[in-house]
Design a protein around this motif. Structure first.
Motif, PDB file in Angstrom:
ATOM      1  N   LEU A  30       0.828  -1.207   0.000  1.00 60.52           N
ATOM      2  CA  LEU A  30       0.000   0.000   0.000  1.00 60.52           C
ATOM      3  C   LEU A  30       0.861   1.256   0.000  1.00 60.52           C
ATOM      4  O   LEU A  30       0.561   2.232  -0.700  1.00 60.52           O
ATOM      5  N   SER A  31       1.932   1.228   0.764  1.00 60.85           N
ATOM      6  CA  SER A  31       2.840   2.364   0.806  1.00 60.85           C
ATOM      7  C   SER A  31       3.484   2.587  -0.563  1.00 60.85           C
ATOM      8  O   SER A  31       3.568   3.724  -1.048  1.00 60.85           O
ATOM      9  N   ALA A  32       3.925   1.516  -1.194  1.00 56.07           N
ATOM     10  CA  ALA A  32       4.522   1.622  -2.525  1.00 56.07           C
ATOM     11  C   ALA A  32       3.495   2.158  -3.531  1.00 56.07           C
ATOM     12  O   ALA A  32       3.827   2.985  -4.394  1.00 56.07           O
ATOM     13  N   GLY A  33       2.251   1.694  -3.402  1.00 57.18           N
ATOM     14  CA  GLY A  33       1.201   2.201  -4.282  1.00 57.18           C
ATOM     15  C   GLY A  33       0.952   3.684  -4.077  1.00 57.18           C
ATOM     16  O   GLY A  33       0.740   4.434  -5.036  1.00 57.18           O
ATOM     17  N   GLY A  34       0.988   4.122  -2.838  1.00 58.65           N
ATOM     18  CA  GLY A  34       0.810   5.548  -2.546  1.00 58.65           C
ATOM     19  C   GLY A  34       1.930   6.391  -3.108  1.00 58.65           C
ATOM     20  O   GLY A  34       1.699   7.453  -3.691  1.00 58.65           O
ATOM     21  N   VAL A  35       3.154   5.906  -2.948  1.00 62.24           N
ATOM     22  CA  VAL A  35       4.310   6.634  -3.497  1.00 62.24           C
ATOM     23  C   VAL A  35       4.228   6.663  -5.025  1.00 62.24           C
ATOM     24  O   VAL A  35       4.476   7.693  -5.653  1.00 62.24           O
ATOM     25  N   ALA A  36       3.857   5.534  -5.624  1.00 63.00           N
ATOM     26  CA  ALA A  36       3.723   5.476  -7.082  1.00 63.00           C
ATOM     27  C   ALA A  36       2.632   6.435  -7.564  1.00 63.00           C
ATOM     28  O   ALA A  36       2.804   7.128  -8.575  1.00 63.00           O
ATOM     29  N   MET A  37       1.520   6.483  -6.848  1.00 67.17           N
ATOM     30  CA  MET A  37       0.433   7.390  -7.228  1.00 67.17           C
ATOM     31  C   MET A  37       0.893   8.846  -7.139  1.00 67.17           C
ATOM     32  O   MET A  37       0.577   9.660  -8.006  1.00 67.17           O
ATOM     33  N   ALA A  38       1.662   9.163  -6.127  1.00 66.53           N
ATOM     34  CA  ALA A  38       2.165  10.534  -5.980  1.00 66.53           C
ATOM     35  C   ALA A  38       3.157  10.894  -7.086  1.00 66.53           C
ATOM     36  O   ALA A  38       3.302  12.057  -7.436  1.00 66.53           O
ATOM     37  N   VAL A  40       2.914   9.881 -10.230  1.00 68.26           N
ATOM     38  CA  VAL A  40       2.276   9.919 -11.551  1.00 68.26           C
ATOM     39  C   VAL A  40       2.405  11.337 -12.122  1.00 68.26           C
ATOM     40  O   VAL A  40       2.204  12.317 -11.393  1.00 68.26           O
ATOM     41  N   PRO A  41       2.746  11.452 -13.403  1.00 67.64           N
ATOM     42  CA  PRO A  41       2.890  12.798 -13.985  1.00 67.64           C
ATOM     43  C   PRO A  41       1.623  13.637 -13.829  1.00 67.64           C
ATOM     44  O   PRO A  41       0.503  13.122 -13.850  1.00 67.64           O
ATOM     45  N   ARG A  42       1.811  14.927 -13.699  1.00 69.73           N
ATOM     46  CA  ARG A  42       0.705  15.862 -13.443  1.00 69.73           C
ATOM     47  C   ARG A  42      -0.369  15.831 -14.533  1.00 69.73           C
ATOM     48  O   ARG A  42      -1.522  16.083 -14.271  1.00 69.73           O
ATOM     49  N   ASP A  43       0.016  15.536 -15.761  1.00 72.94           N
ATOM     50  CA  ASP A  43      -0.957  15.572 -16.846  1.00 72.94           C
ATOM     51  C   ASP A  43      -1.815  14.314 -16.936  1.00 72.94           C
ATOM     52  O   ASP A  43      -2.742  14.252 -17.731  1.00 72.94           O
ATOM     53  N   VAL A  44      -1.535  13.291 -16.125  1.00 74.77           N
ATOM     54  CA  VAL A  44      -2.322  12.056 -16.179  1.00 74.77           C
ATOM     55  C   VAL A  44      -3.595  12.179 -15.358  1.00 74.77           C
ATOM     56  O   VAL A  44      -4.676  11.871 -15.841  1.00 74.77           O
ATOM     57  N   PHE A  45      -3.494  12.602 -14.128  1.00 71.82           N
ATOM     58  CA  PHE A  45      -4.654  12.771 -13.255  1.00 71.82           C
ATOM     59  C   PHE A  45      -4.722  14.219 -12.802  1.00 71.82           C
ATOM     60  O   PHE A  45      -3.721  14.933 -12.786  1.00 71.82           O
ATOM     61  N   VAL A  46      -5.896  14.632 -12.381  1.00 68.25           N
ATOM     62  CA  VAL A  46      -6.047  15.938 -11.740  1.00 68.25           C
ATOM     63  C   VAL A  46      -5.166  15.914 -10.487  1.00 68.25           C
ATOM     64  O   VAL A  46      -5.237  14.964  -9.705  1.00 68.25           O
ATOM     65  N   ALA A  52      -4.886  12.917  -3.303  1.00 70.25           N
ATOM     66  CA  ALA A  52      -5.855  12.273  -2.401  1.00 70.25           C
ATOM     67  C   ALA A  52      -5.719  10.751  -2.443  1.00 70.25           C
ATOM     68  O   ALA A  52      -5.735  10.088  -1.396  1.00 70.25           O
ATOM     69  N   LEU A  53      -5.580  10.184  -3.640  1.00 68.79           N
ATOM     70  CA  LEU A  53      -5.401   8.736  -3.756  1.00 68.79           C
ATOM     71  C   LEU A  53      -4.111   8.294  -3.073  1.00 68.79           C
ATOM     72  O   LEU A  53      -4.095   7.278  -2.362  1.00 68.79           O
ATOM     73  N   ALA A  54      -3.046   9.036  -3.272  1.00 73.11           N
ATOM     74  CA  ALA A  54      -1.771   8.699  -2.638  1.00 73.11           C
ATOM     75  C   ALA A  54      -1.886   8.753  -1.116  1.00 73.11           C
ATOM     76  O   ALA A  54      -1.405   7.855  -0.417  1.00 73.11           O
ATOM     77  N   VAL A  55      -2.542   9.776  -0.612  1.00 72.88           N
ATOM     78  CA  VAL A  55      -2.703   9.920   0.840  1.00 72.88           C
ATOM     79  C   VAL A  55      -3.532   8.770   1.413  1.00 72.88           C
ATOM     80  O   VAL A  55      -3.181   8.196   2.450  1.00 72.88           O
ATOM     81  N   VAL A  56      -4.624   8.409   0.743  1.00 72.48           N
ATOM     82  CA  VAL A  56      -5.457   7.308   1.230  1.00 72.48           C
ATOM     83  C   VAL A  56      -4.654   6.007   1.269  1.00 72.48           C
ATOM     84  O   VAL A  56      -4.709   5.258   2.252  1.00 72.48           O
ATOM     85  N   ALA A  99     -10.857  -0.745  -2.566  1.00 74.40           N
ATOM     86  CA  ALA A  99     -11.781  -0.805  -3.710  1.00 74.40           C
ATOM     87  C   ALA A  99     -12.099   0.598  -4.227  1.00 74.40           C
ATOM     88  O   ALA A  99     -12.134   0.822  -5.446  1.00 74.40           O
ATOM     89  N   ALA A 100     -12.311   1.543  -3.323  1.00 72.02           N
ATOM     90  CA  ALA A 100     -12.627   2.918  -3.735  1.00 72.02           C
ATOM     91  C   ALA A 100     -11.446   3.537  -4.489  1.00 72.02           C
ATOM     92  O   ALA A 100     -11.636   4.187  -5.527  1.00 72.02           O
ATOM     93  N   VAL A 101     -10.244   3.329  -3.989  1.00 77.60           N
ATOM     94  CA  VAL A 101      -9.062   3.853  -4.674  1.00 77.60           C
ATOM     95  C   VAL A 101      -8.940   3.218  -6.055  1.00 77.60           C
ATOM     96  O   VAL A 101      -8.678   3.908  -7.055  1.00 77.60           O
ATOM     97  N   ALA A 102      -9.151   1.919  -6.150  1.00 77.23           N
ATOM     98  CA  ALA A 102      -9.022   1.218  -7.433  1.00 77.23           C
ATOM     99  C   ALA A 102     -10.068   1.705  -8.437  1.00 77.23           C
ATOM    100  O   ALA A 102      -9.744   1.968  -9.607  1.00 77.23           O
ATOM    101  N   VAL A 103     -11.316   1.839  -7.995  1.00 71.60           N
ATOM    102  CA  VAL A 103     -12.374   2.298  -8.906  1.00 71.60           C
ATOM    103  C   VAL A 103     -12.111   3.724  -9.356  1.00 71.60           C
ATOM    104  O   VAL A 103     -12.234   4.043 -10.552  1.00 71.60           O
ATOM    105  N   LEU A 104     -11.734   4.592  -8.437  1.00 69.08           N
ATOM    106  CA  LEU A 104     -11.452   5.978  -8.809  1.00 69.08           C
ATOM    107  C   LEU A 104     -10.260   6.058  -9.764  1.00 69.08           C
ATOM    108  O   LEU A 104     -10.301   6.794 -10.756  1.00 69.08           O
TER     109      LEU A 104
END
Length: 113
Positions: A30-38, A40-46, A52-56, A99-104
């Motif tokens: 989960l920690s690795a997923g959060g770091v990876a989400m953070a 992600v290039p700025r132009d991919v997600f808002v 928010a996804l990284a923090v969760v 599940a919420a993080v994955a769906v979003l």
């Protein structure tokens, strides 16, 4: 840990230990997923959604790590007393949170294309 009660079957103790280690592995993932989400290039997600996804994910990681040992101790105590295993109260939080993080993330991936 208290040593009250009888020594449980070693197989149960080892299964409890494997579960403890799995909680730690889950926390690391989960920690690795959060770091990876953070990362992600700025132009991919808002940006605020990405953050928010990284923090969760990192919060779920910290919760899993923090609850691993107390959970191991409660189960070990129940095994020694030949009592019912206590339910995992945080299971819905982890299940629905991931599940919420994955769906979003899926929605954002589809919308970004």
């Amino acid at each position: 840990m208290d040593v009250e009660g009888n020594e449980p079957d070693p197989r149960f103790t080892l299964a409890n230990e494997r579960t403890f280690l799995t909680w730690l592995s889950t926390s690391l993932a989960l920690s690795a997923g959060g770091v990876a989400m953070a990362a992600v290039p700025r132009d991919v997600f808002v940006p605020w959604v990405r953050t928010a996804l990284a923090v969760v994910l990192v919060l779920l990681s910290a919760l899993a790590a923090a609850m691993a040992y107390p959970r191991w101790r409660l189960v070990q105590r129940a095994l020694r007393r030949q009592a019912p295993i206590p339910p995992l109260a945080l299971a819905p939080l982890f299940g629905y949170g991931i599940a919420a993080v994955a769906v979003l993330a899926l929605v954002l991936i589809v919308l970004a294309r």
